[in-house]
Design a protein around this motif. Structure first.
Motif, PDB file in Angstrom:
ATOM      1  N   TRP A   1     -41.308  15.769   6.437  1.00  0.00           N
ATOM      2  CA  TRP A   1     -40.948  14.345   6.615  1.00  0.00           C
ATOM      3  C   TRP A   1     -40.505  14.139   8.056  1.00  0.00           C
ATOM      4  O   TRP A   1     -39.648  14.859   8.561  1.00  0.00           O
ATOM      5  CB  TRP A   1     -39.841  14.007   5.633  1.00  0.00           C
ATOM      6  CG  TRP A   1     -39.415  12.570   5.578  1.00  0.00           C
ATOM      7  CD1 TRP A   1     -40.154  11.469   5.883  1.00  0.00           C
ATOM      8  CD2 TRP A   1     -38.136  12.093   5.162  1.00  0.00           C
ATOM      9  NE1 TRP A   1     -39.417  10.327   5.687  1.00  0.00           N
ATOM     10  CE2 TRP A   1     -38.174  10.676   5.239  1.00  0.00           C
ATOM     11  CE3 TRP A   1     -36.967  12.714   4.725  1.00  0.00           C
ATOM     12  CZ2 TRP A   1     -37.078   9.890   4.889  1.00  0.00           C
ATOM     13  CZ3 TRP A   1     -35.875  11.934   4.382  1.00  0.00           C
ATOM     14  CH2 TRP A   1     -35.932  10.526   4.467  1.00  0.00           C
ATOM     15  N   THR A   2     -41.068  13.166   8.746  1.00  0.00           N
ATOM     16  CA  THR A   2     -40.762  12.955  10.162  1.00  0.00           C
ATOM     17  C   THR A   2     -40.410  11.495  10.431  1.00  0.00           C
ATOM     18  O   THR A   2     -40.693  10.608   9.635  1.00  0.00           O
ATOM     19  CB  THR A   2     -41.956  13.350  11.051  1.00  0.00           C
ATOM     20  OG1 THR A   2     -43.096  12.540  10.698  1.00  0.00           O
ATOM     21  CG2 THR A   2     -42.301  14.824  10.874  1.00  0.00           C
ATOM     22  N   GLY A   3     -39.814  11.281  11.607  1.00  0.00           N
ATOM     23  CA  GLY A   3     -39.521   9.916  12.059  1.00  0.00           C
ATOM     24  C   GLY A   3     -38.052   9.696  12.312  1.00  0.00           C
ATOM     25  O   GLY A   3     -37.188  10.449  11.866  1.00  0.00           O
ATOM     26  N   GLY A   4     -37.793   8.651  13.086  1.00  0.00           N
ATOM     27  CA  GLY A   4     -36.418   8.235  13.312  1.00  0.00           C
ATOM     28  C   GLY A   4     -35.958   8.519  14.735  1.00  0.00           C
ATOM     29  O   GLY A   4     -36.722   8.998  15.569  1.00  0.00           O
ATOM     30  N   PRO A   5     -34.700   8.196  15.029  1.00  0.00           N
ATOM     31  CA  PRO A   5     -33.729   7.644  14.090  1.00  0.00           C
ATOM     32  C   PRO A   5     -34.021   6.197  13.725  1.00  0.00           C
ATOM     33  O   PRO A   5     -34.718   5.487  14.446  1.00  0.00           O
ATOM     34  CB  PRO A   5     -32.409   7.765  14.844  1.00  0.00           C
ATOM     35  CG  PRO A   5     -32.795   7.689  16.289  1.00  0.00           C
ATOM     36  CD  PRO A   5     -34.121   8.399  16.371  1.00  0.00           C
ATOM     37  N   SER A   6     -33.486   5.780  12.591  1.00  0.00           N
ATOM     38  CA  SER A   6     -33.712   4.425  12.117  1.00  0.00           C
ATOM     39  C   SER A   6     -33.009   3.408  13.001  1.00  0.00           C
ATOM     40  O   SER A   6     -31.927   3.670  13.527  1.00  0.00           O
ATOM     41  CB  SER A   6     -33.196   4.292  10.682  1.00  0.00           C
ATOM     42  OG  SER A   6     -33.184   2.940  10.268  1.00  0.00           O
TER      43      SER A   6
ATOM     44  N   ARG B   1     -40.769   2.880  10.237  1.00  0.00           N
ATOM     45  CA  ARG B   1     -39.639   2.609  11.132  1.00  0.00           C
ATOM     46  C   ARG B   1     -38.287   2.887  10.488  1.00  0.00           C
ATOM     47  O   ARG B   1     -37.343   3.288  11.172  1.00  0.00           O
ATOM     48  CB  ARG B   1     -39.700   1.142  11.580  1.00  0.00           C
ATOM     49  CG  ARG B   1     -38.615   0.752  12.581  1.00  0.00           C
ATOM     50  CD  ARG B   1     -38.974  -0.528  13.283  1.00  0.00           C
ATOM     51  NE  ARG B   1     -39.033  -1.653  12.366  1.00  0.00           N
ATOM     52  CZ  ARG B   1     -37.990  -2.450  12.098  1.00  0.00           C
ATOM     53  NH1 ARG B   1     -36.819  -2.218  12.661  1.00  0.00           N
ATOM     54  NH2 ARG B   1     -38.116  -3.463  11.284  1.00  0.00           N
ATOM     55  N   ALA B   2     -38.183   2.662   9.178  1.00  0.00           N
ATOM     56  CA  ALA B   2     -36.867   2.698   8.540  1.00  0.00           C
ATOM     57  C   ALA B   2     -36.652   3.866   7.590  1.00  0.00           C
ATOM     58  O   ALA B   2     -35.552   4.410   7.516  1.00  0.00           O
ATOM     59  CB  ALA B   2     -36.626   1.386   7.786  1.00  0.00           C
ATOM     60  N   VAL B   3     -37.668   4.252   6.835  1.00  0.00           N
ATOM     61  CA  VAL B   3     -37.499   5.336   5.854  1.00  0.00           C
ATOM     62  C   VAL B   3     -37.821   6.644   6.563  1.00  0.00           C
ATOM     63  O   VAL B   3     -38.926   7.190   6.455  1.00  0.00           O
ATOM     64  CB  VAL B   3     -38.397   5.110   4.618  1.00  0.00           C
ATOM     65  CG1 VAL B   3     -38.100   6.162   3.547  1.00  0.00           C
ATOM     66  CG2 VAL B   3     -38.160   3.715   4.052  1.00  0.00           C
ATOM     67  N   VAL B   4     -36.835   7.120   7.306  1.00  0.00           N
ATOM     68  CA  VAL B   4     -37.033   8.259   8.203  1.00  0.00           C
ATOM     69  C   VAL B   4     -35.903   9.266   8.012  1.00  0.00           C
ATOM     70  O   VAL B   4     -34.798   8.912   7.594  1.00  0.00           O
ATOM     71  CB  VAL B   4     -37.083   7.791   9.673  1.00  0.00           C
ATOM     72  CG1 VAL B   4     -38.351   6.982   9.935  1.00  0.00           C
ATOM     73  CG2 VAL B   4     -35.852   6.950  10.016  1.00  0.00           C
ATOM     74  N   PRO B   5     -36.162  10.557   8.337  1.00  0.00           N
ATOM     75  CA  PRO B   5     -35.124  11.571   8.113  1.00  0.00           C
ATOM     76  C   PRO B   5     -33.989  11.558   9.127  1.00  0.00           C
ATOM     77  O   PRO B   5     -32.839  11.816   8.767  1.00  0.00           O
ATOM     78  CB  PRO B   5     -35.912  12.886   8.191  1.00  0.00           C
ATOM     79  CG  PRO B   5     -37.097  12.573   9.044  1.00  0.00           C
ATOM     80  CD  PRO B   5     -37.442  11.148   8.733  1.00  0.00           C
ATOM     81  N   ALA B   6     -34.289  11.284  10.389  1.00  0.00           N
ATOM     82  CA  ALA B   6     -33.247  11.307  11.415  1.00  0.00           C
ATOM     83  C   ALA B   6     -32.237  10.194  11.153  1.00  0.00           C
ATOM     84  O   ALA B   6     -32.582   9.020  11.173  1.00  0.00           O
ATOM     85  CB  ALA B   6     -33.866  11.152  12.802  1.00  0.00           C
TER      86      ALA B   6
ATOM     87  N   VAL C   1     -30.280   6.473   3.189  1.00  0.00           N
ATOM     88  CA  VAL C   1     -31.057   6.093   4.375  1.00  0.00           C
ATOM     89  C   VAL C   1     -30.447   4.844   4.994  1.00  0.00           C
ATOM     90  O   VAL C   1     -30.182   3.865   4.276  1.00  0.00           O
ATOM     91  CB  VAL C   1     -32.532   5.806   3.999  1.00  0.00           C
ATOM     92  CG1 VAL C   1     -33.341   5.417   5.233  1.00  0.00           C
ATOM     93  CG2 VAL C   1     -33.156   7.009   3.306  1.00  0.00           C
ATOM     94  N   PRO C   2     -30.192   4.818   6.309  1.00  0.00           N
ATOM     95  CA  PRO C   2     -29.728   3.575   6.943  1.00  0.00           C
ATOM     96  C   PRO C   2     -30.730   2.457   6.686  1.00  0.00           C
ATOM     97  O   PRO C   2     -31.931   2.628   6.923  1.00  0.00           O
ATOM     98  CB  PRO C   2     -29.662   3.944   8.432  1.00  0.00           C
ATOM     99  CG  PRO C   2     -29.511   5.431   8.445  1.00  0.00           C
ATOM    100  CD  PRO C   2     -30.301   5.930   7.276  1.00  0.00           C
ATOM    101  N   TYR C   3     -30.229   1.300   6.203  1.00  0.00           N
ATOM    102  CA  TYR C   3     -31.158   0.252   5.768  1.00  0.00           C
ATOM    103  C   TYR C   3     -30.515  -1.126   5.898  1.00  0.00           C
ATOM    104  O   TYR C   3     -30.678  -1.981   5.040  1.00  0.00           O
ATOM    105  CB  TYR C   3     -31.569   0.531   4.318  1.00  0.00           C
ATOM    106  CG  TYR C   3     -32.904  -0.034   3.902  1.00  0.00           C
ATOM    107  CD1 TYR C   3     -34.087   0.376   4.509  1.00  0.00           C
ATOM    108  CD2 TYR C   3     -32.996  -0.974   2.873  1.00  0.00           C
ATOM    109  CE1 TYR C   3     -35.302  -0.129   4.108  1.00  0.00           C
ATOM    110  CE2 TYR C   3     -34.213  -1.484   2.455  1.00  0.00           C
ATOM    111  CZ  TYR C   3     -35.361  -1.066   3.083  1.00  0.00           C
ATOM    112  OH  TYR C   3     -36.590  -1.572   2.680  1.00  0.00           O
ATOM    113  N   ALA C   4     -29.782  -1.331   6.974  1.00  0.00           N
ATOM    114  CA  ALA C   4     -29.082  -2.599   7.151  1.00  0.00           C
ATOM    115  C   ALA C   4     -30.064  -3.715   7.498  1.00  0.00           C
ATOM    116  O   ALA C   4     -31.087  -3.488   8.151  1.00  0.00           O
ATOM    117  CB  ALA C   4     -28.045  -2.472   8.269  1.00  0.00           C
ATOM    118  N   LEU C   5     -29.718  -4.913   7.051  1.00  0.00           N
ATOM    119  CA  LEU C   5     -30.529  -6.086   7.383  1.00  0.00           C
ATOM    120  C   LEU C   5     -30.089  -6.593   8.750  1.00  0.00           C
ATOM    121  O   LEU C   5     -29.277  -7.502   8.867  1.00  0.00           O
ATOM    122  CB  LEU C   5     -30.357  -7.171   6.316  1.00  0.00           C
ATOM    123  CG  LEU C   5     -31.197  -8.437   6.501  1.00  0.00           C
ATOM    124  CD1 LEU C   5     -32.680  -8.106   6.520  1.00  0.00           C
ATOM    125  CD2 LEU C   5     -30.886  -9.447   5.394  1.00  0.00           C
ATOM    126  N   THR C   6     -30.616  -5.973   9.795  1.00  0.00           N
ATOM    127  CA  THR C   6     -30.232  -6.345  11.151  1.00  0.00           C
ATOM    128  C   THR C   6     -30.960  -7.586  11.647  1.00  0.00           C
ATOM    129  O   THR C   6     -30.528  -8.231  12.595  1.00  0.00           O
ATOM    130  CB  THR C   6     -30.506  -5.179  12.117  1.00  0.00           C
ATOM    131  OG1 THR C   6     -31.886  -4.786  11.999  1.00  0.00           O
ATOM    132  CG2 THR C   6     -29.626  -3.982  11.767  1.00  0.00           C
TER     133      THR C   6
END
Length: 431
Positions: A206-211, A175-180, A33-38
């Motif tokens: 599972w829904t949401g995203g993109p992160s 917002r972050a733990v999403v499939p897209a 999952v994309p999870y960068a500290l932006t």
């Protein structure tokens, strides 16, 4: 070795790769999952969510999740890198459907109950940031001067005055733990098409995203060269770090650069090791690596030695780079590192668990699931002249930022940066 596989993108945007491993007693599941500290201010919530993800859902408390995991013969773990969250599940092959059902439950119906949140770890007095160590200071300075201000080089935000709340965790999860934008890789003995059906059934809801937690690209694709000298009283050692140009793994010239990098500093008989450790005893740790993530790619040399040796290390590193760029490696060096690289690629896939993690990483970077076997073949096909060309093109000291930090350094960092550095480059530089 190439394995039969199938690839699909679900309606929710999740990329799924099913890799067949006949006879495997375990099924390996990897979710990237994309999870960068932006945003540095989100660090406490990001860390807490990663620690709590996968421990409970609204239908299963912590004990129920633990019991179900044990019943399936599974192990579940979570790892966070600078740009991704990797959720790994190893389960007995017959437990794959149950493991996917459990994973879907944890992702779709997470539970972050206040009474189950551990007491916050106080990293500092509220409102203050603990002093960074010399390695961190040097890395932030190198990235900032080489590529411009970027989240990878940002200083952490002040510690929050209050602990992370469950509401904050739920908000970040949505917002972050999403499939897209995420990737799911399953390696098992079952037929890939059957695995895709199971994944669709259990992770389709599972829904949401993109992160939004994706690393932005560096402002500059190639680092600004120059010399940077920092001082850090009490460092206890001299450190050197460089940032030079590099070819990304998708570039046809990457394999030749990889071999040139190994000649430079990628193994125990490399030129940097022989020069800095064996001949001059300047450094007790020497390495050269190709770094790559969503921000960009660069060649990095890292050395550590006794206090007071930073300038000498920098001079010797510059000489080694210049000699290798001007004269190229010897044919014997090329063949030695080619054999080393071939052995290392096989070692990277020594177990199915390591192979699954590697393949998931390749897919998340936009590479083919068979990239590593194909890359091993590419390494074998690289000619000596191509390695010499890569060395000439990428290892010139004039294209490299060389930075040091030392107890005894007296040169001001803003005065020693390359004259081409802009005012923006100075923003956020760690001192």
């Amino acid at each position: 070795m190439k394995r039969p596989s199938a690839r699909s993108t679900l309606g929710n945007g999740l990329q799924v790769v099913a890799v067949e491993a006949p006879g495997a007693p375990l099924a390996e599941i990897r979710l990237v999952v994309p999870y960068a500290l932006t945003d540095p201010r989100e660090a406490p919530v990001r860390e807490r969510l990663a620690a709590r993800l996968g421990t409970a859902s609204t239908t299963r408390d912590r004990q129920a999740v633990a019991d179900r995991t044990a019943d399936l013969g599974a192990e579940l773990s979570t790892v966070v890198t600078v740009e991704q969250l990797l959720l790994s599940v190893s389960v007995l092959s017959e437990g794959l459907p149950g493991a996917l059902e459990l994973l879907g439950d944890l992702l779709v119906r997470p539970a972050y109950r206040e009474d189950e949140l551990p007491s916050p770890v106080r990293r500092s007095v509220a409102g203050h940031v603990p002093a960074a160590g010399p390695r961190t200071v040097l890395r932030r300075a190198v990235l900032t001067h080489a590529f411009g201000p970027h989240p990878l080089a940002a200083e952490p935000a002040p510690a929050p005055p209050s602990p992370v709340t469950a509401d904050e965790l739920y908000a970040l999860h949505r917002r972050a733990v999403v499939p897209a934008g995420s990737v799911l890789l399953v390696m098992t003995g079952a037929a890939p098409d059957h695995v895709l059906q199971l994944v669709t059934e259990h992770l389709g809801p599972w829904t949401g995203g993109p992160s939004g937690l994706v690393l932005p690209p560096f402002r500059r694709a190639e680092p600004t060269p120059g010399r940077l000298a920092l001082q850090h009283p009490g460092a206890g050692q001299a450190l050197l770090l460089t940032a030079g140009p590099a070819a990304p793994s998708t570039d046809p010239g990457h394999a030749a650069l990889h071999l040139a990098r190994l000649v430079l500093g990628g193994h125990s008989s490399s030129r940097l090791t022989r020069r800095l450790r064996e001949r001059h005893a300047l450094a007790y740790a020497v390495s050269a690596d190709l770094r790559e993530n969503a921000a960009g790619s660069w060649l990095e040399i890292e050395c550590a030695g006794a206090p007071g040796t930073a300038d000498r290390m920098a001079a010797e590193v510059g000489d080694v780079l210049r000699e290798l760029a001007d004269d190229g490696p010897t044919p014997r060096e090329t063949e030695r590192v080619r054999r080393y690289a071939a052995g290392f690629t096989r070692f990277a896939l020594a177990t199915r668990a390591e192979e699954a993690s590697a393949l998931a990483g390749f897919v998340a970077r936009g590479l083919d699931v068979d990239w590593l076997p194909e890359y091993a073949e590419a390494l074998g096909a690289v000619t000596h002249s191509q390695v010499a060309e890569a060395a000439a093109g990428f290892l010139q000291p004039a294209r490299t930022l060389t930075a040091t930090i030392d107890d005894t350094a007296t040169i001001d960092d803003t005065a020693t940066a390359d004259d081409t550095a802009t005012a923006d480059d100075q923003e956020g530089t760690a001192r």
